[in-house]
Design an enzyme around this catalytic site. Structure first.
Site, PDB file in Angstrom:
ATOM      1  N   GLU A   1      -9.246  51.789  24.485  1.00 17.28           N
ATOM      2  CA  GLU A   1      -9.787  52.954  23.776  1.00 17.28           C
ATOM      3  C   GLU A   1     -10.035  54.134  24.707  1.00 17.28           C
ATOM      4  OE1 GLU A   1     -13.550  52.375  21.713  1.00 17.28           O
ATOM      5  OE2 GLU A   1     -13.421  54.347  20.776  1.00 17.28           O
TER       6      GLU A   1
ATOM      7  N   LYS B   1      -6.676  52.164  20.659  1.00 22.45           N
ATOM      8  CA  LYS B   1      -7.680  52.788  19.778  1.00 22.45           C
ATOM      9  C   LYS B   1      -7.896  54.230  20.226  1.00 22.45           C
ATOM     10  CE  LYS B   1     -12.447  52.284  18.110  1.00 22.45           C
ATOM     11  NZ  LYS B   1     -13.452  51.341  17.637  1.00 22.45           N
TER      12      LYS B   1
END
Ligand code: 13P
Length: 339
Positions: free
Chosen positions: A177, A219
């Site tokens: 992420e 992500k």
């Protein structure tokens, strides 16, 4: 290496019409959320809130996995079942946030570096033992006229890749992420340029550190104008810029991209995801790993009161269902008024 198991788990997390609930707020962040509804944050109130979410009937039709904070991974549901078992019994894959938060970057203290690599190998083995099959590490990049620096982008990319390699060694699917924040006053064009740079650095490092792309998920933020920008982009513009940026930087070997919501309103986060999927098919599954955009209406309905649990669960169910539809490109705003 547990290659096939990693690939199977990564694919299951982005199964058709399903996405991830990010319920991994750290102790500090969940306190902010509970303060917002006038509830004191204690181990008991945090357990009660997570119990409400995880026992929502039918959410498992749209939720493939839940990211937990360490405390929650070792907590039990009201009936004494460990949360990780309660989720797994419903076919929902338990995951764990493993980073230790974003701290000032030495040498460029206005920027952040995510910590938590020391001792991570041992922690991953403990988390796997407790039932976690995937993990999350969040790097935070902010946008100003001068930032991010190459230094900040590079060290965060390096840490993300090191975390991902360690996860795969432990048989845990890493969610990578790199969050480019939407808090600034920047244009959508500037967000696209920064997101492009960040993803380029991240995939360079993942390759250098031998991360199996088929056994991970990305992500990212959506490509969007900063919150205080006077020129907010429309849904179509966000969808097109985000897809263009991802196509340039994310190899097709990555099975899925699960967006963070990053402070967008819940309905807008759903509309953006839907607009992207309506433009599909894409090389990767496009789905959600939302925190606030799945939980905000449930928190507001709950207010910490047992008599509101049912209303909170229906609010959460509705967001899960509508985002499940958006993951297929089958959402329409009429679903917001439907029961
Ligand atoms: P938001 O969807 O609230 O941005 O949270 C997702 C997340 O897990 C951020 O790390």
């Amino acid at each position: 290496m547990h290659e096939q198991a990693l690939i199977d788990t990564a694919k299951a997390l982005v199964a058709d019409g399903k996405g991830i609930l990010a319920a991994d707020e750290s102790t500090g962040t969940i306190k902010k959320r509970l303060d917002g509804i006038g509830v004191e944050s204690t181990e008991e109130t945090r357990q009660a809130y997570r119990n409400l979410l995880f026992t929502t009937q039918g959410a498992e039709d749209y939720i493939s996995g839940v990211i937990l904070f360490e405390e929650t991974l070792f907590q039990k549901a009201d009936d004494g079942t460990p949360f990780s078992k309660l989720l797994a019994d419903k076919g929902v894959i338990p995951g764990i946030k493993v980073d230790k938060g974003a701290k000032p970057l030495a040498g460029s203290p206005d920027e952040k570096i995510t910590e938590g690599l020391d001792g991570l190998r041992d922690r991953l083995n403990e988390y796997r033992e407790a039932g976690a099959r995937f993990a999350k590490w969040r790097a935070v990049i902010d946008i100003t006229d001068e930032r991010p620096s190459d230094y900040c982008v590079h060290v965060n990319a390096g840490a993300l890749a090191r975390y991902a390699a360690l996860c795969q060694e432990a048989g845990i699917v890493p969610i990578v992420e790199p969050e480019v924040l939407m808090d600034g006053a920047n244009s959508i064009e500037r967000c696209e340029a920064v997101t492009d740079r960040v993803l380029d650095a991240v995939f360079t490092e993942l390759k250098r550190q031998n991360v199996l792309l088929e056994g991970m998920l990305l992500k990212p933020n959506m490509v969007i104008a900063g919150k205080s920008s006077p020129q907010q982009a429309g849904v179509d513009q966000v969808a097109e810029a985000t897809i263009r940026c991802l196509k340039r930087r994310v190899p097709a070997a990555v099975p899925g991209i699960v967006f963070l919501s990053g402070g967008q309103s819940d309905e807008l986060a759903t509309a953006h995801l839907d607009a992207m999927n309506k433009r599909g098919p894409h090389p990767w599954a496009l789905s959600f790993s939302y925190g606030r955009a799945l939980q905000a209406p449930a928190l507001a309905a709950w207010q910490g009161k047992p008599e509101n649990v049912e209303a909170a669960q229906s609010a959460y169910f509705k967001r899960a269902r509508n985002n499940g539809a958006a993951a297929r490109g089958e959402y329409s705003s009429d679903m917001e008024s439907a029961a």
